[in-house]
Design an enzyme around this catalytic site. Structure first.
Site, PDB file in Angstrom:
ATOM      1  N   SER A  39     -28.444 -22.153   5.667  1.00 58.23           N
ATOM      2  CA  SER A  39     -29.077 -23.252   4.934  1.00 58.23           C
ATOM      3  C   SER A  39     -30.264 -22.814   4.085  1.00 58.23           C
ATOM      4  O   SER A  39     -30.578 -23.464   3.087  1.00 58.23           O
ATOM      5  CB  SER A  39     -29.553 -24.326   5.920  1.00 58.23           C
ATOM      6  OG  SER A  39     -30.492 -23.754   6.823  1.00 58.23           O
ATOM      7  N   GLY A  73     -26.280 -23.876   8.846  1.00 60.88           N
ATOM      8  CA  GLY A  73     -25.913 -23.768  10.250  1.00 60.88           C
ATOM      9  C   GLY A  73     -25.118 -22.525  10.611  1.00 60.88           C
ATOM     10  O   GLY A  73     -24.788 -22.335  11.783  1.00 60.88           O
ATOM     11  N   ASN A 105     -29.689 -18.471  12.498  1.00 60.31           N
ATOM     12  CA  ASN A 105     -28.834 -19.105  13.516  1.00 60.31           C
ATOM     13  C   ASN A 105     -28.184 -18.096  14.457  1.00 60.31           C
ATOM     14  O   ASN A 105     -27.248 -18.439  15.177  1.00 60.31           O
ATOM     15  CB  ASN A 105     -27.746 -19.939  12.819  1.00 60.31           C
ATOM     16  CG  ASN A 105     -28.341 -20.988  11.903  1.00 60.31           C
ATOM     17  OD1 ASN A 105     -29.180 -21.781  12.330  1.00 60.31           O
ATOM     18  ND2 ASN A 105     -27.961 -20.972  10.642  1.00 60.31           N
ATOM     19  N   ASP A 224     -39.746 -28.963   8.314  1.00 63.74           N
ATOM     20  CA  ASP A 224     -39.894 -28.124   9.508  1.00 63.74           C
ATOM     21  C   ASP A 224     -40.397 -26.755   9.061  1.00 63.74           C
ATOM     22  O   ASP A 224     -40.718 -26.577   7.886  1.00 63.74           O
ATOM     23  CB  ASP A 224     -38.553 -28.033  10.261  1.00 63.74           C
ATOM     24  CG  ASP A 224     -37.426 -27.497   9.370  1.00 63.74           C
ATOM     25  OD1 ASP A 224     -37.717 -26.732   8.423  1.00 63.74           O
ATOM     26  OD2 ASP A 224     -36.256 -27.846   9.602  1.00 63.74           O
ATOM     27  N   HIS A 227     -36.974 -24.684   6.640  1.00 65.79           N
ATOM     28  CA  HIS A 227     -36.335 -25.082   5.386  1.00 65.79           C
ATOM     29  C   HIS A 227     -37.363 -25.400   4.310  1.00 65.79           C
ATOM     30  O   HIS A 227     -38.273 -26.200   4.539  1.00 65.79           O
ATOM     31  CB  HIS A 227     -35.425 -26.281   5.648  1.00 65.79           C
ATOM     32  CG  HIS A 227     -34.370 -25.988   6.664  1.00 65.79           C
ATOM     33  ND1 HIS A 227     -34.494 -26.366   7.985  1.00 65.79           N
ATOM     34  CD2 HIS A 227     -33.196 -25.320   6.561  1.00 65.79           C
ATOM     35  CE1 HIS A 227     -33.420 -25.944   8.652  1.00 65.79           C
ATOM     36  NE2 HIS A 227     -32.626 -25.311   7.807  1.00 65.79           N
TER      37      HIS A 227
END
Ligand code: NAG
Length: 267
Positions: A39, A73, A105, A224, A227
């Protein structure tokens, strides 16, 4: 009177016209730059108010087509398991450039649960077996296999260290590279330095954030600490461009910008 050599000129013209239909020659004239990642690179980023840096890379490039195949993801493992590297390799032709950047991830534990993304820990050929009996490989194993699929087609692969999270989260900015930085270097060693190379994207982004300071950096993270906002993504893309220029990457001939005109500092 007709010149006697007309027919041989026509024959040459026919040969010249036929040449561009060779797929490999066309690919070299306008290579494609493929982006494989998560992402932090993908179109749409991690959702509302965020964007991935791959969206901004094309603004700094010339003479190439950019295909952003990053998906939120994903990890080295899940991008592999979903057949996405195989699908990319099927499209790649000689002279293309594939930028691979994973890590966000890939962490976590496999001892009691399995989210389908966590890699087996380790820098070599270690394997882990999940509680459900699935055999999982390491990050270097997944990405070495992926890179070799691309280089077998004549592409050059850039292994890029993952972007840092907000390095100024506490109000003081500091960066320690994650293990994935070393893993990317190991992949390049496994694959070979003539057909693959390393870009320390994480270090360049962190250095830029530290130079900008906590207020500006934290403003790049609206949701967050992972991102970025569109402005943040533009900065992160800029640091990839800076790193590619500074390291005289295979991508450098396709960059519009002069090294000194891009914000940041060569490492
Ligand atoms: C490179 O130049 C283009 C304009 O030609 C600009 O849009 C882009 O933001 C620049 N890239 C960097 C990394 O400064």
């Amino acid at each position: 009177m007709k010149p006697p050599f007309t027919s041989s000129i026509l024959a040459l013209a026919t040969v010249a016209a036929a040449a561009p239909t060779d797929e490999r020659l066309e690919a070299r004239a306008t290579p494609t730059v493929y982006l494989a990642g998560d992402s932090t690179m993908a179109k749409g980023g991690g959702g509302a108010q965020t964007e991935g840096w791959g969206v901004y890379l094309p603004y700094s490039l010339k003479g190439v087509t950019v295909v952003n195949a990053a998906i939120g993801g994903r990890s080295a493992r899940s991008y592999t398991d979903e057949g996405r590297f195989t699908a990319l390799a099927a499209k790649v032709v000689s002279g293309d450039i594939v930028i691979i950047e994973f890590g966000h991830n890939d962490g976590g534990s496999l001892s009691t649960t399995d989210n389908g993304r966590t890699d087996c820990g380790g820098s070599g050929s270690e394997t882990c077996t999940t509680p459900a009996g699935v055999v999982v490989q390491t990050y270097p194993t997944y990405l070495t296999r992926a890179a070799k699929l691309m280089t077998a087609k004549g592409a050059h692969v850039i292994l890029s260290s993952p972007t840092p999270n907000n390095v100024c989260e506490t109000g003081t900015c500091s960066y320690t590279p994650s293990r994935f930085t070393d893993y990317c270097k190991i992949v390049v060693k496994n694959v070979g330095t003539t057909v693959s190379s390393f870009i320390d994207h994480g270090q360049y982004v962190a250095n830029r954030y530290i130079a900008l300071g906590a207020a500006k950096t934290t403003a790049f993270y609206p949701v967050d600490h992972t991102h970025t906002s569109p402005a943040g993504a533009e900065s992160v893309a800029g640091q990839f461009v800076k790193a590619a220029l500074c390291s005289k990457s295979v991508l450098a001939p396709y960059i519009k910008n002069a090294t000194a005109s891009v914000a940041g500092t060569c490492v």
